[in-house]
Design an enzyme around this catalytic site. Sequence first.
Site, short mmCIF file in Angstrom:
data_model
loop_
_atom_site.label_atom_id
_atom_site.label_comp_id
_atom_site.label_asym_id
_atom_site.label_seq_id
_atom_site.Cartn_x
_atom_site.Cartn_y
_atom_site.Cartn_z
N ASP A 78 1.38 -0.80 0.20
CA ASP A 78 0.27 0.01 0.10
C ASP A 78 0.85 1.11 0.06
OD1 ASP A 78 -1.99 -1.95 0.31
OD2 ASP A 78 -1.79 -1.70 2.85
N ASP A 127 0.64 8.30 7.60
CA ASP A 127 0.66 6.96 8.11
C ASP A 127 2.99 6.60 9.15
OD1 ASP A 127 -1.14 5.76 7.13
OD2 ASP A 127 0.00 5.29 5.32
N GLU A 135 1.21 -2.27 10.77
CA GLU A 135 0.58 -2.49 9.65
C GLU A 135 1.82 -1.67 8.53
OE1 GLU A 135 -3.66 -1.96 8.62
OE2 GLU A 135 -2.21 -0.96 6.97
N GLU A 136 2.77 -1.14 9.64
CA GLU A 136 3.35 -0.18 8.26
C GLU A 136 5.23 -0.48 8.33
OE1 GLU A 136 2.39 1.80 6.83
OE2 GLU A 136 -0.15 1.82 7.48
N ASP A 141 -2.73 -0.65 14.26
CA ASP A 141 -2.29 -0.43 12.85
C ASP A 141 -2.36 1.68 13.02
OD1 ASP A 141 -2.63 0.95 10.64
OD2 ASP A 141 -5.07 -0.15 10.30
N LEU A 194 -2.70 4.27 11.53
CA LEU A 194 -3.32 5.51 11.02
C LEU A 194 -4.21 4.26 9.72
CD1 LEU A 194 -3.65 7.82 11.73
CD2 LEU A 194 -2.43 9.03 9.86
N ASP A 195 -5.20 4.30 10.32
CA ASP A 195 -6.58 3.68 9.21
C ASP A 195 -6.81 4.36 8.42
OD1 ASP A 195 -7.34 1.20 8.50
OD2 ASP A 195 -8.70 1.25 9.28
N GLU A 247 -6.22 -5.38 12.38
CA GLU A 247 -7.25 -4.32 12.46
C GLU A 247 -8.70 -5.49 12.94
OE1 GLU A 247 -6.79 -3.99 8.43
OE2 GLU A 247 -6.18 -2.09 7.87
P1 AHM Z 1 -5.91 0.63 5.12
O1 AHM Z 1 -5.55 -0.25 6.59
O2 AHM Z 1 -4.53 0.60 4.28
O3 AHM Z 1 -6.46 2.48 5.50
O4 AHM Z 1 -7.16 -0.22 4.78
C1 AHM Z 1 -7.65 -0.22 5.34
C2 AHM Z 1 -9.37 -0.34 5.06
C3 AHM Z 1 -9.88 0.15 6.17
O5 AHM Z 1 -9.71 1.75 6.82
C4 AHM Z 1 -11.26 0.44 5.39
O6 AHM Z 1 -12.82 0.25 5.49
C5 AHM Z 1 -11.25 0.55 4.32
O7 AHM Z 1 -9.62 -0.53 3.64
C6 AHM Z 1 -11.75 0.81 2.79
O8 AHM Z 1 -11.02 -0.40 1.76
P2 AHM Z 1 -12.41 -0.28 0.32
O9 AHM Z 1 -11.73 0.90 0.20
O10 AHM Z 1 -11.66 -1.40 -0.51
O11 AHM Z 1 -13.38 -0.43 0.74
MG MG Z 2 -4.91 -0.39 8.07
#
Ligand code: AHM
Ligand code: MG
Length: 341
Positions: free
Chosen positions: A67, A73, A96-97, A117, A119-120, A281
Amino acid sequence: MNNYRKLITLDEFIFQREKDFAYSSGELSGLLRDIALASKIVNREVNKAGLVTEILGSAGTHNSTGDDQKKLDVFANDQFLSALKVSGECCGIASEESEEYIPFTEHQNAKYVVNLDPLDGSSNIDVNVSIGTIFSIFRRVSLSGPCVAEDFLQKGTQQVAAGYVIYGSSTMMVFTTGNGVNGFTLDPSVGEFFLSHPDIRIPGKGKVYSVNQGNYINFPEPIRRYIDWCTTEDKPTGRPYSFRYIGSMVADFHRNMIQGGIYMYPPVAPSNKGKLRLLFECNPLAFIAEQAGGKASNGEIPVMEIEPTELHQRLPVYIGSAEMVDKAEEMLRKSKMVEKV
Ligand code: AHM
Ligand code: MG
């Protein structure tokens, strides 16, 4: 002058709980305080996101699962890492990072590890939509020396504490230590979290379903049928349900915690895998959901019963009001039985 309810700060609450439940020799309390402190620093930066260009946009790097990493982040990861490292109350973290877990060799006798995580909801950072931090605390299983992978790869049922911070219209920290769920709202003018949502209970059923409906045609057939069921008119069960999806799991989950609802991230074709991570998560939010009377499932078994095999393991998830998760599971199960016949 604002009228506050009875003022109980996060620190007072943690101190009281420590006495009531004897939940540690102070280390767990210290960890919760470290997380609260780092989240206040992150909150300060999040609140400036539109003004200060250095924290908006991509950092030009990618995390372990490919990602795009946003500057915030990376900033949030650094803040949590240093807050947890300095205090010496955990012997390592997995984030997560970061691809690998990070041992704190200078604190190798500490008894906890933290999965994080920082910053989710990264895709929402640059557009002023709520984002969150998610954390999960385990007692290490290795007895001494530097922490090992098994310390982080524990089943969700082994969590000692878990929580999230939502950077929303107000900033809240919500957590459980296995004795219910409590929510604290940050008063930015004094820099304190105050108990605002004692003993949160998730309604048994709700009227909201949250899913990335844009993926509809790529969902498995039973999930498409469940979504169709949610949108079918049926007065006795209050359908059609409303559809709400922000794209920040913490924000969607938090709304459903308060008002009732289900959040889903099913497997998506062609990979047929879920997106969300078990350790960073799903497990922490599952612990909170269950402690608040809700449920969390991968469609077959409770999320917290899944035996982790790798740090960045992904899974499908259905989480929120118990009746709604039961219904989704039931429809998935029925289709499996039809497949077998
Ligand atoms: P991230 O950890 O890279 O931010 O991804 C997690 C996020 C969730 O918070 C969210 O509900 C989901 O990814 C959204 O994904 P999408 O854009 O595929 O619906
Ligand atoms: Mg996340």
